[in-house]
Design an enzyme around this catalytic site. Sequence first.
Site, PDB file in Angstrom:
ATOM      1  CG  ASP A   1      -1.998  -1.055   1.157  1.00  0.00           C
ATOM      2  OD1 ASP A   1      -1.986  -1.841   0.191  1.00  0.00           O
ATOM      3  OD2 ASP A   1      -2.849  -1.097   2.061  1.00  0.00           O
TER       4      ASP A   1
ATOM      5  CG  ASP B   1     -13.529  -2.283  -0.515  1.00  0.00           C
ATOM      6  OD1 ASP B   1     -12.902  -3.321  -0.792  1.00  0.00           O
ATOM      7  OD2 ASP B   1     -13.152  -1.149  -0.845  1.00  0.00           O
TER       8      ASP B   1
END
EC number: 5.3.1.16
Length: 246
Positions: free
Chosen positions: A8, A131
């Site tokens: 990330d 998500d």
Amino acid sequence: MLLIPAIDLKDGRCVRLRQGDLDDATVFSEDPAAMASHWLDLGARRLHLVDLNGAVAGKPKNEAPIKAILQAVGDDIPVQIGGGIRDLDTIERYLDAGISYVIIGTAAVKNPGFLQDACGAFPGQIIVGLDARDGKVATDGWSKLTRHDVLDLAKKFEDYGCEAIIYTDIGRDGMLSGVNVDATVRLAQHVRIPVFASGGIAGLSDIEALCAVEDDGVEGAILGRSIYEGALDFQAAQARADELAK
């Protein structure tokens, strides 16, 4: 079972967030390309990149480290990327640069026509990131919970021609609280394309639990905080997954 280390990116560094909160980031490396090489050396077969700044800005924001990562791994393994991908030009630029798969999240939910166009223009290279919390899809870096049912959207996106789905249980991501196997299996059984689990994977028992449902369509997992903090040994986890697949 394909175990995929996540890198990330925030402000050019490799970080991990808790619950998707940009203000709650732990920096794990100032050199993301070196981190990519590290995972490659440990036997990673694919890498998962997220441009966190890009996700907020709606356009790529970590291009230099992404380019460095691609140079570091070369043609050895595929690299997939998500975060801030909102138009076909961005997808084309990433694929031309050497990215193998592009992940579309919020934009797929808000603008399904864009996803449909992307799947048509770049067949086999578009992954959808869904998500969800309690079966409902979240968007905008998890800040907005929609009324969309995750199973319905997954089926719709499969019909558009997406290559795979990455399912993140946002109640568990970055918390090392254990993967939500039941919710992941429900989704995988609802579609015919591969599903990758993400969020909450804490240790070897989670990997073993996912391996047990591989035949249901759960073909891999994205690994983050667990492999960075040492709760999970990546090499041992992939070896165990391979052993269970025999």
